[in-house]
Scaffold this motif. Structure first.
Motif, PDB file in Angstrom:
ATOM      1  N   GLU A  63      26.976  35.539  34.255  1.00 31.02           N
ATOM      2  CA  GLU A  63      27.590  36.861  34.349  1.00 31.02           C
ATOM      3  C   GLU A  63      29.039  36.833  33.881  1.00 31.02           C
ATOM      4  O   GLU A  63      29.505  37.765  33.234  1.00 31.02           O
ATOM      5  CB  GLU A  63      27.512  37.371  35.781  1.00 31.02           C
ATOM      6  CG  GLU A  63      26.094  37.709  36.194  1.00 31.02           C
ATOM      7  CD  GLU A  63      25.961  37.962  37.678  1.00 31.02           C
ATOM      8  OE1 GLU A  63      26.621  37.238  38.459  1.00 31.02           O
ATOM      9  OE2 GLU A  63      25.207  38.872  38.052  1.00 31.02           O
ATOM     10  N   ARG A  64      29.758  35.764  34.203  1.00 34.67           N
ATOM     11  CA  ARG A  64      31.149  35.637  33.738  1.00 34.67           C
ATOM     12  C   ARG A  64      31.206  35.569  32.221  1.00 34.67           C
ATOM     13  O   ARG A  64      32.047  36.212  31.581  1.00 34.67           O
ATOM     14  CB  ARG A  64      31.801  34.386  34.340  1.00 34.67           C
ATOM     15  CG  ARG A  64      32.462  34.658  35.650  1.00 34.67           C
ATOM     16  CD  ARG A  64      33.330  33.474  36.085  1.00 34.67           C
ATOM     17  NE  ARG A  64      33.073  33.263  37.489  1.00 34.67           N
ATOM     18  CZ  ARG A  64      32.379  32.259  38.005  1.00 34.67           C
ATOM     19  NH1 ARG A  64      31.917  31.318  37.258  1.00 34.67           N
ATOM     20  NH2 ARG A  64      32.174  32.185  39.296  1.00 34.67           N
ATOM     21  N   ALA A  65      30.308  34.774  31.626  1.00 33.95           N
ATOM     22  CA  ALA A  65      30.272  34.643  30.168  1.00 33.95           C
ATOM     23  C   ALA A  65      29.935  35.984  29.517  1.00 33.95           C
ATOM     24  O   ALA A  65      30.533  36.360  28.504  1.00 33.95           O
ATOM     25  CB  ALA A  65      29.256  33.580  29.759  1.00 33.95           C
ATOM     26  N   GLU A  66      28.994  36.704  30.107  1.00 34.94           N
ATOM     27  CA  GLU A  66      28.637  38.015  29.573  1.00 34.94           C
ATOM     28  C   GLU A  66      29.800  38.993  29.706  1.00 34.94           C
ATOM     29  O   GLU A  66      30.072  39.781  28.791  1.00 34.94           O
ATOM     30  CB  GLU A  66      27.402  38.572  30.274  1.00 34.94           C
ATOM     31  CG  GLU A  66      26.953  39.902  29.698  1.00 34.94           C
ATOM     32  CD  GLU A  66      25.718  40.462  30.372  1.00 34.94           C
ATOM     33  OE1 GLU A  66      25.138  41.400  29.814  1.00 34.94           O
ATOM     34  OE2 GLU A  66      25.344  39.971  31.454  1.00 34.94           O
ATOM     35  N   LEU A  67      30.508  38.942  30.809  1.00 35.33           N
ATOM     36  CA  LEU A  67      31.658  39.815  31.017  1.00 35.33           C
ATOM     37  C   LEU A  67      32.736  39.561  29.961  1.00 35.33           C
ATOM     38  O   LEU A  67      33.296  40.499  29.389  1.00 35.33           O
ATOM     39  CB  LEU A  67      32.232  39.614  32.421  1.00 35.33           C
ATOM     40  CG  LEU A  67      33.411  40.485  32.814  1.00 35.33           C
ATOM     41  CD1 LEU A  67      33.055  41.969  32.749  1.00 35.33           C
ATOM     42  CD2 LEU A  67      33.886  40.120  34.219  1.00 35.33           C
ATOM     43  N   ARG A  69      32.239  38.306  26.968  1.00 38.03           N
ATOM     44  CA  ARG A  69      31.699  38.790  25.699  1.00 38.03           C
ATOM     45  C   ARG A  69      31.801  40.311  25.607  1.00 38.03           C
ATOM     46  O   ARG A  69      32.233  40.859  24.585  1.00 38.03           O
ATOM     47  CB  ARG A  69      30.246  38.356  25.540  1.00 38.03           C
ATOM     48  CG  ARG A  69      29.615  38.783  24.218  1.00 38.03           C
ATOM     49  CD  ARG A  69      28.124  38.482  24.175  1.00 38.03           C
ATOM     50  NE  ARG A  69      27.347  39.199  25.160  1.00 38.03           N
ATOM     51  CZ  ARG A  69      26.990  40.488  25.057  1.00 38.03           C
ATOM     52  NH1 ARG A  69      27.363  41.198  24.027  1.00 38.03           N
ATOM     53  NH2 ARG A  69      26.250  41.062  25.989  1.00 38.03           N
ATOM     54  N   LEU A  70      31.456  40.999  26.669  1.00 41.53           N
ATOM     55  CA  LEU A  70      31.499  42.459  26.667  1.00 41.53           C
ATOM     56  C   LEU A  70      32.925  42.989  26.574  1.00 41.53           C
ATOM     57  O   LEU A  70      33.172  44.003  25.911  1.00 41.53           O
ATOM     58  CB  LEU A  70      30.809  43.008  27.921  1.00 41.53           C
ATOM     59  CG  LEU A  70      29.292  42.831  27.955  1.00 41.53           C
ATOM     60  CD1 LEU A  70      28.746  43.230  29.325  1.00 41.53           C
ATOM     61  CD2 LEU A  70      28.628  43.636  26.855  1.00 41.53           C
ATOM     62  N   ARG A  71      33.872  42.311  27.211  1.00 40.84           N
ATOM     63  CA  ARG A  71      35.270  42.743  27.110  1.00 40.84           C
ATOM     64  C   ARG A  71      35.775  42.606  25.680  1.00 40.84           C
ATOM     65  O   ARG A  71      36.498  43.477  25.183  1.00 40.84           O
ATOM     66  CB  ARG A  71      36.144  41.942  28.072  1.00 40.84           C
ATOM     67  CG  ARG A  71      35.986  42.408  29.507  1.00 40.84           C
ATOM     68  CD  ARG A  71      36.878  41.640  30.446  1.00 40.84           C
ATOM     69  NE  ARG A  71      36.776  42.202  31.790  1.00 40.84           N
ATOM     70  CZ  ARG A  71      37.180  41.574  32.875  1.00 40.84           C
ATOM     71  NH1 ARG A  71      37.735  40.375  32.792  1.00 40.84           N
ATOM     72  NH2 ARG A  71      37.050  42.145  34.046  1.00 40.84           N
ATOM     73  N   ARG A  72      35.416  41.504  25.018  1.00 38.69           N
ATOM     74  CA  ARG A  72      35.819  41.320  23.611  1.00 38.69           C
ATOM     75  C   ARG A  72      35.203  42.412  22.743  1.00 38.69           C
ATOM     76  O   ARG A  72      35.856  43.001  21.889  1.00 38.69           O
ATOM     77  CB  ARG A  72      35.377  39.957  23.099  1.00 38.69           C
ATOM     78  CG  ARG A  72      36.265  38.838  23.520  1.00 38.69           C
ATOM     79  CD  ARG A  72      35.898  37.547  22.787  1.00 38.69           C
ATOM     80  NE  ARG A  72      36.458  36.416  23.488  1.00 38.69           N
ATOM     81  CZ  ARG A  72      35.797  35.331  23.834  1.00 38.69           C
ATOM     82  NH1 ARG A  72      34.538  35.197  23.517  1.00 38.69           N
ATOM     83  NH2 ARG A  72      36.395  34.359  24.492  1.00 38.69           N
ATOM     84  N   GLU A  73      33.909  42.647  22.946  1.00 39.01           N
ATOM     85  CA  GLU A  73      33.208  43.664  22.175  1.00 39.01           C
ATOM     86  C   GLU A  73      33.821  45.043  22.417  1.00 39.01           C
ATOM     87  O   GLU A  73      34.013  45.818  21.477  1.00 39.01           O
ATOM     88  CB  GLU A  73      31.730  43.660  22.558  1.00 39.01           C
ATOM     89  CG  GLU A  73      30.871  44.607  21.747  1.00 39.01           C
ATOM     90  CD  GLU A  73      29.408  44.550  22.150  1.00 39.01           C
ATOM     91  OE1 GLU A  73      28.726  45.573  21.983  1.00 39.01           O
ATOM     92  OE2 GLU A  73      28.957  43.497  22.634  1.00 39.01           O
ATOM     93  N   ASN A  74      34.148  45.334  23.656  1.00 38.14           N
ATOM     94  CA  ASN A  74      34.756  46.615  24.007  1.00 38.14           C
ATOM     95  C   ASN A  74      36.101  46.786  23.304  1.00 38.14           C
ATOM     96  O   ASN A  74      36.404  47.851  22.758  1.00 38.14           O
ATOM     97  CB  ASN A  74      34.928  46.703  25.528  1.00 38.14           C
ATOM     98  CG  ASN A  74      35.226  48.091  26.002  1.00 38.14           C
ATOM     99  OD1 ASN A  74      35.271  49.031  25.234  1.00 38.14           O
ATOM    100  ND2 ASN A  74      35.451  48.221  27.298  1.00 38.14           N
ATOM    101  N   ALA A  75      36.910  45.733  23.292  1.00 41.64           N
ATOM    102  CA  ALA A  75      38.216  45.800  22.638  1.00 41.64           C
ATOM    103  C   ALA A  75      38.037  46.044  21.137  1.00 41.64           C
ATOM    104  O   ALA A  75      38.768  46.852  20.542  1.00 41.64           O
ATOM    105  CB  ALA A  75      38.991  44.512  22.886  1.00 41.64           C
ATOM    106  N   GLU A  76      37.077  45.374  20.522  1.00 40.71           N
ATOM    107  CA  GLU A  76      36.839  45.562  19.095  1.00 40.71           C
ATOM    108  C   GLU A  76      36.376  46.988  18.803  1.00 40.71           C
ATOM    109  O   GLU A  76      36.833  47.628  17.847  1.00 40.71           O
ATOM    110  CB  GLU A  76      35.799  44.564  18.594  1.00 40.71           C
ATOM    111  CG  GLU A  76      35.539  44.688  17.104  1.00 40.71           C
ATOM    112  CD  GLU A  76      34.481  43.722  16.603  1.00 40.71           C
ATOM    113  OE1 GLU A  76      33.932  44.000  15.519  1.00 40.71           O
ATOM    114  OE2 GLU A  76      34.226  42.712  17.267  1.00 40.71           O
TER     115      GLU A  76
END
Length: 99
Positions: A63-67, A69-76
């Motif tokens: 879940e931490r790894a997914e979080l 990844r999702l934060r990076r994707e969200n920023a992009e």
């Protein structure tokens, strides 16, 4: 020289972790009794603790790894959206000003 690594069945790992957890014996002692390296057993015990803590409201490793990844994707995606908004504003300004 290459080192061969021993493979352990999941049942063996779970049993070893259960021995540490239920008997209260030190990891080093249980590892010695089972004939495995204490660092290996320590890794298994730590992984088990993380999984158990996950049920207490904390995030697990996956879940931490997914979080992250999702934060990076969200920023992009926010950056792309901002670029599109600015280019659209320039296009509209150019279209209106060009009449």
């Amino acid at each position: 020289m290459s080192e061969t690594r021993r493979k352990f069945e999941q049942d063996f790992k779970e049993g070893a972790v259960r021995l540490v957890r239920e008997t209260g014996k030190p990891i080093a002692q249980v590892a010695r009794e089972l004939g495995i390296h204490d660092g290996t057993l320590g890794n298994w015990v730590n992984a088990d603790r993380r999984c158990r803590d996950k049920g207490n409201g904390g995030l697990g490793e996956d879940e931490r790894a997914e979080l992250v990844r999702l934060r990076r994707e969200n920023a992009e995606l926010r950056m792309r959206c901002d670029v599109l908004k600015r280019s659209m504003a320039l296009w509209v300004t150019d279209a209106v000003g060009g009449r």
